[in-house]
Motif scaffolding. Structure first.
Motif, PDB file in Angstrom:
ATOM      1  N   SER A 190       0.869  -1.197  -0.054  1.00 30.27           N
ATOM      2  CA  SER A 190      -0.042  -0.105   0.187  1.00 30.27           C
ATOM      3  C   SER A 190       0.799   1.313   0.020  1.00 30.27           C
ATOM      4  O   SER A 190       2.188   1.348   0.207  1.00 30.27           O
ATOM      5  CB  SER A 190      -0.957  -0.011   1.124  1.00 30.27           C
ATOM      6  OG  SER A 190      -0.053   0.339   2.454  1.00 30.27           O
ATOM      7  N   TRP A 191       0.361   2.304  -0.528  1.00 24.51           N
ATOM      8  CA  TRP A 191       1.177   3.542  -0.274  1.00 24.51           C
ATOM      9  C   TRP A 191       1.509   4.071   0.917  1.00 24.51           C
ATOM     10  O   TRP A 191       2.312   4.771   1.263  1.00 24.51           O
ATOM     11  CB  TRP A 191       0.246   4.795  -0.947  1.00 24.51           C
ATOM     12  CG  TRP A 191      -0.030   4.612  -2.665  1.00 24.51           C
ATOM     13  CD1 TRP A 191      -0.969   4.267  -3.295  1.00 24.51           C
ATOM     14  CD2 TRP A 191       1.385   4.562  -3.530  1.00 24.51           C
ATOM     15  NE1 TRP A 191      -0.707   4.314  -4.700  1.00 24.51           N
ATOM     16  CE2 TRP A 191       0.567   4.519  -4.671  1.00 24.51           C
ATOM     17  CE3 TRP A 191       2.627   4.613  -3.312  1.00 24.51           C
ATOM     18  CZ2 TRP A 191       1.347   4.408  -5.810  1.00 24.51           C
ATOM     19  CZ3 TRP A 191       3.431   4.660  -4.606  1.00 24.51           C
ATOM     20  CH2 TRP A 191       2.811   4.524  -5.970  1.00 24.51           C
ATOM     21  N   GLU A 192       0.810   3.415   2.113  1.00 26.63           N
ATOM     22  CA  GLU A 192       0.909   4.044   3.582  1.00 26.63           C
ATOM     23  C   GLU A 192       1.893   2.988   4.047  1.00 26.63           C
ATOM     24  O   GLU A 192       2.500   3.259   5.022  1.00 26.63           O
ATOM     25  CB  GLU A 192      -0.612   3.922   4.094  1.00 26.63           C
ATOM     26  CG  GLU A 192      -1.658   4.836   3.917  1.00 26.63           C
ATOM     27  CD  GLU A 192      -2.230   4.428   2.641  1.00 26.63           C
ATOM     28  OE1 GLU A 192      -2.668   5.310   1.761  1.00 26.63           O
ATOM     29  OE2 GLU A 192      -2.329   3.152   2.184  1.00 26.63           O
ATOM     30  N   ASN A 193       2.185   1.981   3.381  1.00 24.61           N
ATOM     31  CA  ASN A 193       3.119   0.953   3.936  1.00 24.61           C
ATOM     32  C   ASN A 193       4.792   1.341   3.759  1.00 24.61           C
ATOM     33  O   ASN A 193       5.138   0.852   2.835  1.00 24.61           O
ATOM     34  CB  ASN A 193       2.833  -0.514   3.827  1.00 24.61           C
ATOM     35  CG  ASN A 193       3.719  -1.475   4.675  1.00 24.61           C
ATOM     36  OD1 ASN A 193       4.529  -1.265   4.997  1.00 24.61           O
ATOM     37  ND2 ASN A 193       2.960  -2.713   4.686  1.00 24.61           N
ATOM     38  N   ALA A 194       5.064   2.185   4.656  1.00 15.45           N
ATOM     39  CA  ALA A 194       6.617   2.762   4.197  1.00 15.45           C
ATOM     40  C   ALA A 194       7.597   1.506   4.447  1.00 15.45           C
ATOM     41  O   ALA A 194       8.683   1.491   3.903  1.00 15.45           O
ATOM     42  CB  ALA A 194       7.036   3.829   5.161  1.00 15.45           C
ATOM     43  N   ALA A 195       7.465   0.765   5.316  1.00 18.48           N
ATOM     44  CA  ALA A 195       8.301  -0.424   5.705  1.00 18.48           C
ATOM     45  C   ALA A 195       8.321  -1.382   4.549  1.00 18.48           C
ATOM     46  O   ALA A 195       9.549  -1.756   4.228  1.00 18.48           O
ATOM     47  CB  ALA A 195       8.084  -1.094   6.917  1.00 18.48           C
ATOM     48  N   SER A 196       7.062  -1.624   3.855  1.00 16.68           N
ATOM     49  CA  SER A 196       7.152  -2.497   2.903  1.00 16.68           C
ATOM     50  C   SER A 196       7.782  -1.747   1.591  1.00 16.68           C
ATOM     51  O   SER A 196       8.781  -2.464   0.808  1.00 16.68           O
ATOM     52  CB  SER A 196       5.852  -2.937   2.554  1.00 16.68           C
ATOM     53  OG  SER A 196       5.692  -3.777   1.393  1.00 16.68           O
ATOM     54  N   GLN A 197       7.575  -0.555   1.473  1.00 14.08           N
ATOM     55  CA  GLN A 197       8.256   0.030   0.186  1.00 14.08           C
ATOM     56  C   GLN A 197       9.807   0.081   0.440  1.00 14.08           C
ATOM     57  O   GLN A 197      10.474   0.238  -0.389  1.00 14.08           O
ATOM     58  CB  GLN A 197       7.683   1.560   0.092  1.00 14.08           C
ATOM     59  CG  GLN A 197       6.126   1.346  -0.236  1.00 14.08           C
ATOM     60  CD  GLN A 197       5.731   2.931  -0.533  1.00 14.08           C
ATOM     61  OE1 GLN A 197       6.260   3.822  -1.131  1.00 14.08           O
ATOM     62  NE2 GLN A 197       4.451   3.224   0.375  1.00 14.08           N
ATOM     63  N   ALA A 198      10.313   0.342   1.755  1.00 15.72           N
ATOM     64  CA  ALA A 198      11.712   0.289   2.099  1.00 15.72           C
ATOM     65  C   ALA A 198      12.224  -1.077   1.695  1.00 15.72           C
ATOM     66  O   ALA A 198      13.466  -1.199   0.922  1.00 15.72           O
ATOM     67  CB  ALA A 198      11.968   0.448   3.582  1.00 15.72           C
ATOM     68  N   VAL A 199      11.539  -2.108   1.806  1.00 19.94           N
ATOM     69  CA  VAL A 199      12.003  -3.465   1.180  1.00 19.94           C
ATOM     70  C   VAL A 199      12.283  -3.388  -0.158  1.00 19.94           C
ATOM     71  O   VAL A 199      13.126  -3.909  -0.713  1.00 19.94           O
ATOM     72  CB  VAL A 199      10.998  -4.838   1.794  1.00 19.94           C
ATOM     73  CG1 VAL A 199      11.141  -5.972   1.037  1.00 19.94           C
ATOM     74  CG2 VAL A 199      10.872  -4.761   3.153  1.00 19.94           C
TER      75      VAL A 199
END
Length: 160
Positions: A135-144
């Protein structure tokens, strides 16, 4: 950054809400993996099967029912127990989408990136393409995704 045009999203929500109440909206980036990536040496992982699914019991028991039909299913272990998992949550003959979770006590240690990288290699060995979304809100997942050098290719937009 690929995002759904807010005007189109608003119009879709308006039209769909005429037929039934909108219960949820999901938006987020979709990534693909580079054609070549090194094997994850710093986060060893194991393939989880029905024979060793007990490794999920301590920290990630909610994943136990998924083992038979979410293959490939990889886990990073701590003291013999899975603390991070990467599994195929949407599967077609040509592509698999990643489902990832790391227990809160073990986050920010690189485990998610390592297990996702191992999962992607297992998907490729089956002749399919690995896909990662969040999701656009999941900063940790985007960092992965950034850590793995994944390429942004689309944006998900789901209305339920």
């Amino acid at each position: 950054e690929a995002r759904v045009d807010p005007r189109l999203a608003g119009r879709a929500l308006e039209l769909l809400s005429r037929a039934a109440p909108v219960q949820a909206v999901w938006r987020g980036p979709v990534f693909t993996f580079p054609s070549e990536f090194p094997s994850p040496e710093d986060v060893p992982s194991i393939a989880v099967t029905e024979d060793n699914a007990h490794v999920l019991g301590r920290w990630l028991p909610d994943w136990l029912p998924d083992v038979p039909h979410r293959q490939p299913f990889l886990a990073a272990l701590q003291d013999g127990a899975a603390v991070s998992v990467g599994a195929s949550v949407r599967i077609t003959p040509r592509a698999h989408q990643a489902g990832v979770e790391t227990h809160p006590d073990f986050r920010h240690q690189g485990r998610a990136a390592g297990v996702v990288q191992a999962w992607a290699g297992a998907v490729r060995s089956r002749g399919a393409e690995p896909i990662y979304s969040t999701s656009w809100e999941n900063a940790a997942s985007q960092a992965v995704a950034r850590k793995l050098g994944l390429g942004l290719v689309a944006a998900d937009f789901h209305i339920r």
